[in-house]
Write a protein that holds these residues in place. Structure first.
Motif, PDB file in Angstrom:
ATOM      1  N   SER A 130      25.840  51.428  25.509  1.00 33.75           N
ATOM      2  CA  SER A 130      26.602  50.185  25.481  1.00 33.75           C
ATOM      3  C   SER A 130      27.854  50.345  24.630  1.00 33.75           C
ATOM      4  CB  SER A 130      25.736  49.043  24.945  1.00 33.75           C
ATOM      5  OG  SER A 130      25.294  49.339  23.633  1.00 33.75           O
ATOM      6  N   LEU A 163      38.886  42.020  33.277  1.00 32.85           N
ATOM      7  CA  LEU A 163      37.537  42.102  32.727  1.00 32.85           C
ATOM      8  C   LEU A 163      36.570  41.991  33.898  1.00 32.85           C
ATOM      9  CD1 LEU A 163      37.878  39.725  29.630  1.00 32.85           C
ATOM     10  CD2 LEU A 163      37.995  42.216  29.641  1.00 32.85           C
ATOM     11  N   THR A 164      35.793  43.018  34.148  1.00 35.15           N
ATOM     12  CA  THR A 164      34.914  43.063  35.313  1.00 35.15           C
ATOM     13  C   THR A 164      33.505  43.429  34.877  1.00 35.15           C
ATOM     14  OG1 THR A 164      36.775  43.831  36.680  1.00 35.15           O
ATOM     15  CG2 THR A 164      34.556  44.074  37.603  1.00 35.15           C
ATOM     16  N   ALA A 165      32.529  42.615  35.249  1.00 32.09           N
ATOM     17  CA  ALA A 165      31.129  42.926  34.950  1.00 32.09           C
ATOM     18  C   ALA A 165      30.652  44.043  35.865  1.00 32.09           C
ATOM     19  CB  ALA A 165      30.267  41.684  35.112  1.00 32.09           C
ATOM     20  N   GLY A 166      29.534  44.648  35.488  1.00 31.18           N
ATOM     21  CA  GLY A 166      29.071  45.845  36.182  1.00 31.18           C
ATOM     22  C   GLY A 166      28.415  45.566  37.521  1.00 31.18           C
ATOM     23  N   GLN A 167      28.531  46.531  38.407  1.00 37.21           N
ATOM     24  CA  GLN A 167      27.899  46.502  39.723  1.00 37.21           C
ATOM     25  C   GLN A 167      26.509  47.126  39.645  1.00 37.21           C
ATOM     26  OE1 GLN A 167      30.040  48.795  42.606  1.00 37.21           O
ATOM     27  NE2 GLN A 167      28.533  48.553  44.219  1.00 37.21           N
ATOM     28  N   GLY A 176      26.136  42.240  37.249  1.00 36.37           N
ATOM     29  CA  GLY A 176      26.202  41.782  35.867  1.00 36.37           C
ATOM     30  C   GLY A 176      26.931  40.462  35.734  1.00 36.37           C
ATOM     31  N   ALA A 177      26.477  39.654  34.789  1.00 34.55           N
ATOM     32  CA  ALA A 177      27.106  38.351  34.533  1.00 34.55           C
ATOM     33  C   ALA A 177      28.241  38.497  33.533  1.00 34.55           C
ATOM     34  CB  ALA A 177      26.070  37.364  34.010  1.00 34.55           C
ATOM     35  N   MET A 178      29.182  37.564  33.579  1.00 32.79           N
ATOM     36  CA  MET A 178      30.245  37.495  32.581  1.00 32.79           C
ATOM     37  C   MET A 178      30.207  36.117  31.936  1.00 32.79           C
ATOM     38  SD  MET A 178      34.375  38.084  32.894  1.00 32.79           S
ATOM     39  CE  MET A 178      34.141  39.815  33.267  1.00 32.79           C
ATOM     40  N   THR A 179      30.100  36.096  30.631  1.00 32.61           N
ATOM     41  CA  THR A 179      29.983  34.842  29.894  1.00 32.61           C
ATOM     42  C   THR A 179      31.076  34.759  28.838  1.00 32.61           C
ATOM     43  OG1 THR A 179      27.576  34.876  30.212  1.00 32.61           O
ATOM     44  CG2 THR A 179      28.442  33.420  28.496  1.00 32.61           C
TER      45      THR A 179
END
Length: 281
Positions: A130, A163-167, A176-179
Protein backbone atom coordinates in the motif's frame (compact mmCIF):
# COMPACT_ATOMS: atom_id res chain seq x y z
CA UNK A 1 41.86 15.40 11.30
CA UNK A 2 40.09 14.90 8.01
CA UNK A 3 39.98 11.67 6.00
CA UNK A 4 39.92 12.05 2.23
CA UNK A 5 39.35 9.25 -0.29
CA UNK A 6 39.47 10.39 -3.88
CA UNK A 7 39.61 8.58 -7.22
CA UNK A 8 41.87 10.30 -9.69
CA UNK A 9 40.66 11.89 -12.91
CA UNK A 10 41.12 10.42 -16.37
CA UNK A 11 40.52 11.56 -19.94
CA UNK A 12 39.38 8.28 -21.51
CA UNK A 13 36.35 6.08 -20.78
CA UNK A 14 34.42 5.88 -17.55
CA UNK A 15 35.66 7.58 -14.43
CA UNK A 16 37.20 5.41 -11.72
CA UNK A 17 34.80 3.67 -9.34
CA UNK A 18 34.80 3.70 -5.55
CA UNK A 19 33.33 0.74 -3.70
CA UNK A 20 32.67 0.41 0.02
CA UNK A 21 31.42 -3.06 0.91
CA UNK A 22 30.69 -4.51 4.34
CA UNK A 23 31.80 -8.07 5.01
CA UNK A 24 29.67 -11.13 4.44
CA UNK A 25 29.19 -13.88 7.01
CA UNK A 26 28.40 -17.57 6.62
CA UNK A 27 27.48 -17.93 10.31
CA UNK A 28 25.48 -14.80 11.15
CA UNK A 29 24.38 -11.39 9.98
CA UNK A 30 26.37 -9.53 7.36
CA UNK A 31 28.45 -6.59 8.48
CA UNK A 32 26.89 -3.12 8.73
CA UNK A 33 28.05 -0.05 6.85
CA UNK A 34 27.70 3.30 8.63
CA UNK A 35 28.49 6.79 7.40
CA UNK A 36 28.25 9.27 10.28
CA UNK A 37 29.23 12.93 10.22
CA UNK A 38 30.97 14.47 13.18
CA UNK A 39 29.22 15.85 16.22
CA UNK A 40 29.79 19.48 17.17
CA UNK A 41 30.71 19.95 20.82
CA UNK A 42 31.23 23.71 20.51
CA UNK A 43 29.64 25.91 23.13
CA UNK A 44 28.40 28.37 20.50
CA UNK A 45 24.62 28.56 20.27
CA UNK A 46 24.59 28.10 16.49
CA UNK A 47 27.05 25.21 16.19
CA UNK A 48 25.90 22.57 13.71
CA UNK A 49 26.81 18.91 13.32
CA UNK A 50 28.68 17.88 10.22
CA UNK A 51 26.78 17.16 7.00
CA UNK A 52 26.77 13.94 4.98
CA UNK A 53 26.71 14.51 1.24
CA UNK A 54 26.46 11.80 -1.45
CA UNK A 55 26.92 13.21 -4.94
CA UNK A 56 27.33 11.32 -8.20
CA UNK A 57 29.94 12.40 -10.71
CA UNK A 58 29.32 15.12 -13.27
CA UNK A 59 29.15 14.24 -16.96
CA UNK A 60 31.29 16.99 -18.42
CA UNK A 61 31.33 15.73 -22.01
CA UNK A 62 30.45 18.43 -24.53
CA UNK A 63 28.10 16.22 -26.59
CA UNK A 64 26.01 13.83 -24.49
CA UNK A 65 27.72 13.98 -21.11
CA UNK A 66 25.25 12.59 -18.56
CA UNK A 67 25.50 12.94 -14.81
CA UNK A 68 26.01 9.80 -12.80
CA UNK A 69 23.13 8.21 -10.91
CA UNK A 70 22.75 7.74 -7.16
CA UNK A 71 21.11 4.46 -6.19
CA UNK A 72 20.08 3.45 -2.66
CA UNK A 73 18.85 -0.14 -2.43
CA UNK A 74 18.28 -2.39 0.55
CA UNK A 75 19.55 -5.96 0.62
CA UNK A 76 17.88 -8.94 -1.03
CA UNK A 77 16.20 -11.46 1.29
CA UNK A 78 16.80 -14.91 -0.21
CA UNK A 79 14.11 -16.59 1.92
CA UNK A 80 12.81 -13.70 4.07
CA UNK A 81 11.64 -10.17 3.38
CA UNK A 82 13.99 -7.74 1.68
CA UNK A 83 15.64 -5.00 3.69
CA UNK A 84 13.86 -1.71 4.37
CA UNK A 85 14.93 1.75 3.22
CA UNK A 86 14.33 4.51 5.76
CA UNK A 87 14.90 8.22 5.13
CA UNK A 88 14.38 10.26 8.31
CA UNK A 89 15.25 13.81 9.26
CA UNK A 90 17.06 14.58 12.48
CA UNK A 91 15.33 14.97 15.81
CA UNK A 92 15.30 18.45 17.32
CA UNK A 93 15.51 17.54 20.99
CA UNK A 94 14.30 20.97 22.17
CA UNK A 95 12.72 22.32 18.97
CA UNK A 96 11.49 21.29 15.50
CA UNK A 97 12.68 18.19 13.68
CA UNK A 98 14.44 18.64 10.35
CA UNK A 99 12.67 18.78 7.00
CA UNK A 100 12.76 16.06 4.32
CA UNK A 101 12.93 17.27 0.71
CA UNK A 102 12.69 14.87 -2.23
CA UNK A 103 12.68 16.64 -5.57
CA UNK A 104 14.06 16.58 -9.09
CA UNK A 105 16.36 19.39 -10.11
CA UNK A 106 15.35 22.22 -12.42
CA UNK A 107 15.94 21.65 -16.11
CA UNK A 108 18.80 23.28 -17.95
CA UNK A 109 18.57 25.69 -20.86
CA UNK A 110 16.66 23.01 -22.84
CA UNK A 111 14.72 19.92 -21.86
CA UNK A 112 12.33 19.32 -19.00
CA UNK A 113 12.76 18.72 -15.30
CA UNK A 114 13.00 15.10 -14.24
CA UNK A 115 9.94 12.95 -13.54
CA UNK A 116 9.15 11.65 -10.06
CA UNK A 117 7.54 8.26 -9.37
CA UNK A 118 6.43 6.99 -5.96
CA UNK A 119 5.14 3.45 -6.39
CA UNK A 120 5.09 0.06 -4.76
CA UNK A 121 6.41 -2.99 -6.55
CA UNK A 122 4.41 -5.61 -8.42
CA UNK A 123 3.59 -9.00 -6.94
CA UNK A 124 3.48 -12.39 -8.68
CA UNK A 125 1.52 -13.97 -5.81
CA UNK A 126 -0.48 -11.97 -3.29
CA UNK A 127 -1.29 -8.33 -2.69
CA UNK A 128 1.03 -5.46 -3.56
CA UNK A 129 2.17 -2.95 -0.97
CA UNK A 130 0.00 0.00 0.00
CA UNK A 131 0.93 3.67 -0.30
CA UNK A 132 0.13 5.98 2.60
CA UNK A 133 0.54 9.75 2.97
CA UNK A 134 -0.10 10.91 6.53
CA UNK A 135 0.81 13.94 8.62
CA UNK A 136 1.55 13.48 12.30
CA UNK A 137 -0.76 14.06 15.25
CA UNK A 138 -0.32 17.37 17.07
CA UNK A 139 -0.63 18.08 20.79
CA UNK A 140 -1.00 21.81 21.43
CA UNK A 141 -1.13 22.81 17.76
CA UNK A 142 -2.63 22.16 14.34
CA UNK A 143 -2.08 18.91 12.46
CA UNK A 144 -0.11 19.45 9.24
CA UNK A 145 -1.98 19.84 5.95
CA UNK A 146 -1.54 17.74 2.80
CA UNK A 147 -1.35 19.75 -0.43
CA UNK A 148 -1.07 18.46 -4.00
CA UNK A 149 -0.69 21.20 -6.61
CA UNK A 150 0.09 21.14 -10.33
CA UNK A 151 2.45 23.85 -11.50
CA UNK A 152 1.45 26.52 -13.99
CA UNK A 153 2.52 26.47 -17.64
CA UNK A 154 2.40 29.01 -20.49
CA UNK A 155 1.64 26.64 -23.40
CA UNK A 156 -1.41 24.50 -24.11
CA UNK A 157 -3.85 23.11 -21.55
CA UNK A 158 -3.07 23.18 -17.85
CA UNK A 159 -1.79 19.98 -16.29
CA UNK A 160 -4.45 17.44 -15.33
CA UNK A 161 -4.88 15.70 -11.99
CA UNK A 162 -6.39 12.21 -12.04
CA UNK A 163 -7.35 10.08 -9.05
CA UNK A 164 -8.46 6.59 -10.08
CA UNK A 165 -9.40 3.68 -7.81
CA UNK A 166 -8.07 0.23 -8.61
CA UNK A 167 -9.51 -2.27 -11.07
CA UNK A 168 -10.27 -5.87 -10.10
CA UNK A 169 -10.21 -8.66 -12.71
CA UNK A 170 -11.74 -11.29 -10.37
CA UNK A 171 -14.97 -12.71 -11.83
CA UNK A 172 -17.32 -11.53 -9.05
CA UNK A 173 -15.30 -8.74 -7.49
CA UNK A 174 -16.04 -5.01 -7.32
CA UNK A 175 -13.73 -2.23 -8.39
CA UNK A 176 -12.09 -0.16 -5.69
CA UNK A 177 -14.10 2.61 -4.06
CA UNK A 178 -13.07 6.26 -3.84
CA UNK A 179 -14.09 8.20 -0.75
CA UNK A 180 -13.58 11.89 -0.07
CA UNK A 181 -14.44 12.77 3.53
CA UNK A 182 -13.85 16.04 5.35
CA UNK A 183 -12.46 16.02 8.87
CA UNK A 184 -14.63 15.56 11.94
CA UNK A 185 -15.06 18.42 14.40
CA UNK A 186 -14.66 16.54 17.66
CA UNK A 187 -14.86 19.55 19.98
CA UNK A 188 -17.36 19.05 22.82
CA UNK A 189 -18.92 22.54 22.58
CA UNK A 190 -19.29 23.79 18.98
CA UNK A 191 -17.12 21.35 17.03
CA UNK A 192 -18.17 21.60 13.36
CA UNK A 193 -17.34 19.10 10.64
CA UNK A 194 -15.16 20.27 7.78
CA UNK A 195 -16.68 21.13 4.39
CA UNK A 196 -16.13 19.41 1.04
CA UNK A 197 -15.98 21.81 -1.90
CA UNK A 198 -15.85 20.81 -5.59
CA UNK A 199 -15.29 23.73 -7.96
CA UNK A 200 -14.27 23.88 -11.62
CA UNK A 201 -11.58 26.23 -12.86
CA UNK A 202 -12.07 29.91 -13.60
CA UNK A 203 -12.03 30.97 -17.28
CA UNK A 204 -10.28 34.35 -17.49
CA UNK A 205 -11.59 35.09 -21.02
CA UNK A 206 -13.56 31.92 -21.88
CA UNK A 207 -16.25 29.94 -20.11
CA UNK A 208 -15.51 28.44 -16.71
CA UNK A 209 -14.89 24.74 -16.39
CA UNK A 210 -17.78 22.30 -16.05
CA UNK A 211 -18.54 20.01 -13.09
CA UNK A 212 -19.79 16.54 -14.04
CA UNK A 213 -21.01 13.89 -11.59
CA UNK A 214 -21.75 10.60 -13.36
CA UNK A 215 -22.31 7.06 -12.13
CA UNK A 216 -20.45 4.14 -13.63
CA UNK A 217 -21.56 2.36 -16.78
CA UNK A 218 -22.79 -1.23 -16.37
CA UNK A 219 -21.61 -2.67 -19.67
CA UNK A 220 -23.93 -5.71 -19.48
CA UNK A 221 -26.46 -4.50 -16.89
CA UNK A 222 -27.73 -1.38 -15.09
CA UNK A 223 -25.65 1.76 -14.60
CA UNK A 224 -24.94 2.91 -11.06
CA UNK A 225 -27.18 5.21 -9.07
CA UNK A 226 -26.43 8.85 -8.16
CA UNK A 227 -27.46 9.95 -4.66
CA UNK A 228 -27.20 13.56 -3.50
CA UNK A 229 -28.61 14.11 -0.03
CA UNK A 230 -28.00 15.84 3.27
CA UNK A 231 -27.38 13.66 6.30
CA UNK A 232 -29.92 13.03 9.02
CA UNK A 233 -29.95 15.45 11.96
CA UNK A 234 -28.41 14.49 15.27
CA UNK A 235 -30.22 14.38 18.61
CA UNK A 236 -31.09 18.08 18.22
CA UNK A 237 -31.22 20.45 15.25
CA UNK A 238 -32.53 19.89 11.73
CA UNK A 239 -31.19 18.11 8.68
CA UNK A 240 -29.22 20.25 6.23
CA UNK A 241 -30.89 22.28 3.50
CA UNK A 242 -30.43 21.48 -0.20
CA UNK A 243 -30.19 24.15 -2.89
CA UNK A 244 -29.97 23.59 -6.64
CA UNK A 245 -29.70 26.91 -8.50
CA UNK A 246 -27.97 28.60 -11.41
CA UNK A 247 -25.78 31.64 -10.94
CA UNK A 248 -26.62 35.32 -11.40
CA UNK A 249 -25.41 37.30 -14.42
CA UNK A 250 -24.76 41.05 -14.74
CA UNK A 251 -25.53 41.03 -18.49
CA UNK A 252 -27.55 38.46 -20.40
CA UNK A 253 -29.66 35.43 -19.53
CA UNK A 254 -28.98 33.17 -16.57
CA UNK A 255 -28.52 29.43 -16.96
CA UNK A 256 -31.52 27.10 -17.20
CA UNK A 257 -32.35 24.24 -14.85
CA UNK A 258 -33.50 20.95 -16.37
CA UNK A 259 -34.66 17.69 -14.78
CA UNK A 260 -35.04 14.92 -17.35
CA UNK A 261 -35.22 11.12 -17.30
CA UNK A 262 -33.66 9.16 -20.14
CA UNK A 263 -35.36 7.61 -23.13
CA UNK A 264 -36.18 3.88 -22.91
CA UNK A 265 -36.06 1.27 -25.67
CA UNK A 266 -38.03 -1.83 -24.67
CA UNK A 267 -39.13 -0.49 -21.30
CA UNK A 268 -40.77 2.36 -19.40
CA UNK A 269 -39.21 5.80 -19.20
CA UNK A 270 -38.27 6.73 -15.64
CA UNK A 271 -40.69 8.81 -13.56
CA UNK A 272 -40.02 12.10 -11.79
CA UNK A 273 -41.28 12.27 -8.21
CA UNK A 274 -41.17 15.19 -5.77
CA UNK A 275 -42.42 14.40 -2.27
CA UNK A 276 -42.55 16.44 0.95
CA UNK A 277 -41.74 14.41 4.05
CA UNK A 278 -44.18 14.00 6.93
CA UNK A 279 -43.95 15.92 10.21
CA UNK A 280 -45.66 15.69 13.58
CA UNK A 281 -45.81 19.37 14.57
Amino acid sequence: GAISMTVGSGDTGTGGAMTLTAGESTAGDGGALMLTAGESMAAAVSSTGGAVTVTAGAGAGTTTGKGGAVSISAGVGAEGVGGAVTVSSGVGTATSSGAVLIQTSNSGTTGVSGNMALKTGTSTSGATGSYTVTTGNAAGGLAGAITMTIGSGDTGTGGAMTLTAGQSTEADATGGAMTVTAGAGAGTTTGKGGAVSISAGVGAKGVGGAVTVSSGVGTATSSGAVLIETSNAGTTGVSGNMLLKTGDTPAGATGSYTVTTGNAAGGLAGAITMTVGSGDT
